[in-house]
Scaffold this motif. Structure first.
Motif, PDB file in Angstrom:
ATOM      1  N   GLU A 207      -0.693  -1.745   1.358  1.00 16.61           N
ATOM      2  CA  GLU A 207      -0.297  -0.337   1.349  1.00 16.61           C
ATOM      3  C   GLU A 207      -0.841   0.378   2.582  1.00 16.61           C
ATOM      4  O   GLU A 207      -0.085   0.815   3.449  1.00 16.61           O
ATOM      5  CB  GLU A 207      -0.792   0.358   0.085  1.00 16.61           C
ATOM      6  N   ARG A 220      -0.234  -8.896   3.497  1.00 14.02           N
ATOM      7  CA  ARG A 220      -1.096  -7.859   2.928  1.00 14.02           C
ATOM      8  C   ARG A 220      -2.552  -8.088   3.307  1.00 14.02           C
ATOM      9  O   ARG A 220      -3.295  -7.145   3.535  1.00 14.02           O
ATOM     10  CB  ARG A 220      -0.928  -7.764   1.417  1.00 14.02           C
ATOM     11  N   ARG A 241       3.414  -0.516   0.102  1.00 15.12           N
ATOM     12  CA  ARG A 241       3.378   0.197  -1.176  1.00 15.12           C
ATOM     13  C   ARG A 241       2.176  -0.301  -1.986  1.00 15.12           C
ATOM     14  O   ARG A 241       1.631  -1.372  -1.698  1.00 15.12           O
ATOM     15  CB  ARG A 241       4.669  -0.036  -1.964  1.00 15.12           C
ATOM     16  N   ARG A 243       0.202  -2.243  -4.690  1.00 11.25           N
ATOM     17  CA  ARG A 243       0.536  -3.487  -5.369  1.00 11.25           C
ATOM     18  C   ARG A 243      -0.749  -4.152  -5.863  1.00 11.25           C
ATOM     19  O   ARG A 243      -1.789  -4.050  -5.201  1.00 11.25           O
ATOM     20  CB  ARG A 243       1.312  -4.425  -4.438  1.00 11.25           C
TER      21      ARG A 243
END
Length: 298
Positions: A207, A220, A241, A243
């Motif tokens: 994110e 990520r 986003r 997660r």
């Protein structure tokens, strides 16, 4: 937006021979070094042109600061107004005069002392040089039993404001009494002692935190192989986003520090990337330390 990027290019060579490291004394070919330099320059160009507020941590498999392109890149990026922090993990075997070209309000170092790989006095002298230069840094040791006395010596000789962290050694089980000895040196060692259960828990990675390799592939974090897109075509942005973590456990500081279920963003407020806590008992900020005749008064 504010974005934290962990960058790791092709570099995999190191000038040390630590028995606990798979990249010890590994030598990169000329071709690989050229590829690493080109990849770093491409990343630096992206960072310089990015419109986001950036915090950058370089986590090479090998030792980056013995290479001129890493020293130059960190110094140049540190002077850009939209770069909040630029830091690198290093064994501190490099020269330090290049730091005069960096903005020391932005640049920081995450330093590791490896007993047996460099003379103790040489490493300590490098740390004192960083203090004199006003460089923000932390120092750490891998918590192997044979490193305990060296770590105690280092804690005694370092200025009080310099945080000494201890990483739990991979595969080593710490009895309570042994863990207490390390915790005496590093009050935050309990966070490193055991892997953190992370499956399904919220994490900032993916994110506001991403990992990037030399080709620009965005993930990520370093430990989750699923790709989010590419940095250079911008395709990763649509994938950013909240997660949950897909892994059972997270056992590396550069991973679990971003777990929202841990208080480490508060513990390391202002120093997450370089592993400098906001404050520990007996510590003061770098700016509060008085340097007199090349020595640190505490």
């Amino acid at each position: 937006m504010d974005l934290t990027v962990l960058y790791r290019g092709p570099l995999a060579s190191c000038d040390y021979d630590c028995p606990y490291c798979p990249f010890a004394k590994r030598r990169d070919s000329t071709t690989r070094l050229r590829a690493d330099r080109a990849a770093l320059e491409r990343f630096a160009q992206w960072a310089a042109q990015c419109e986001d507020q950036l915090s950058l941590l370089f986590t090479p498999w090998g030792e980056g600061l013995v290479r001129s392109w890493y020293r130059r890149t960190l110094a140049e990026l540190s002077r850009l107004p939209h770069i909040r922090r630029v830091a690198i993990q290093t064994n501190l075997s490099c020269r330090t005069d290049w730091l005069a070209e960096a903005d020391r309000d932005t640049l920081a170092l995450w330093c590791t002392y490896h007993p047996g790989q460099t003379p103790y006095d040489r490493f300590l002298a490098k740390c004192r040089d960083l203090v004199e230069r006003g460089v923000r840094f932390s120092v750490g040791v891998v918590g192997l039993p044979e490193h305990l006395e060296a770590a105690r010596r280092l804690r005694a000789d370092l200025p009080g404001h310099v945080y000494l962290w201890i990483n739990a050694a991979e595969g080593h089980t710490y009895r309570d009494a042994e863990a207490d000895e390390w915790t005496t040196l590093d009050p935050l060692f309990p966070y490193s002692r055991h892997p953190h259960t992370s499956a399904g828990l919220p994490c900032r990675t993916g994110e506001s935190v991403i990992s990037v390799d030399g080709d620009g592939t965005v993930r990520r974090c370093h430990f989750v192989r699923a790709e989010l897109g590419n940095l250079y075509d911008g395709s990763y942005r649509a994938a950013l986003r909240p997660r949950p973590c897909p892994l059972a456990v997270c056992d590396c500081h550069i991973g679990y520090v971003h777990l929202e279920t841990l208080p480490l963003y508060d513990v390391f407020a202002g120093g997450v990337l370089e592993r400098v806590p906001a404050g520990l008992p007996g510590q003061r900020s770098v700016r509060d330390v008085t340097i007199t005749a090349g020595r640190t008064s505490r």
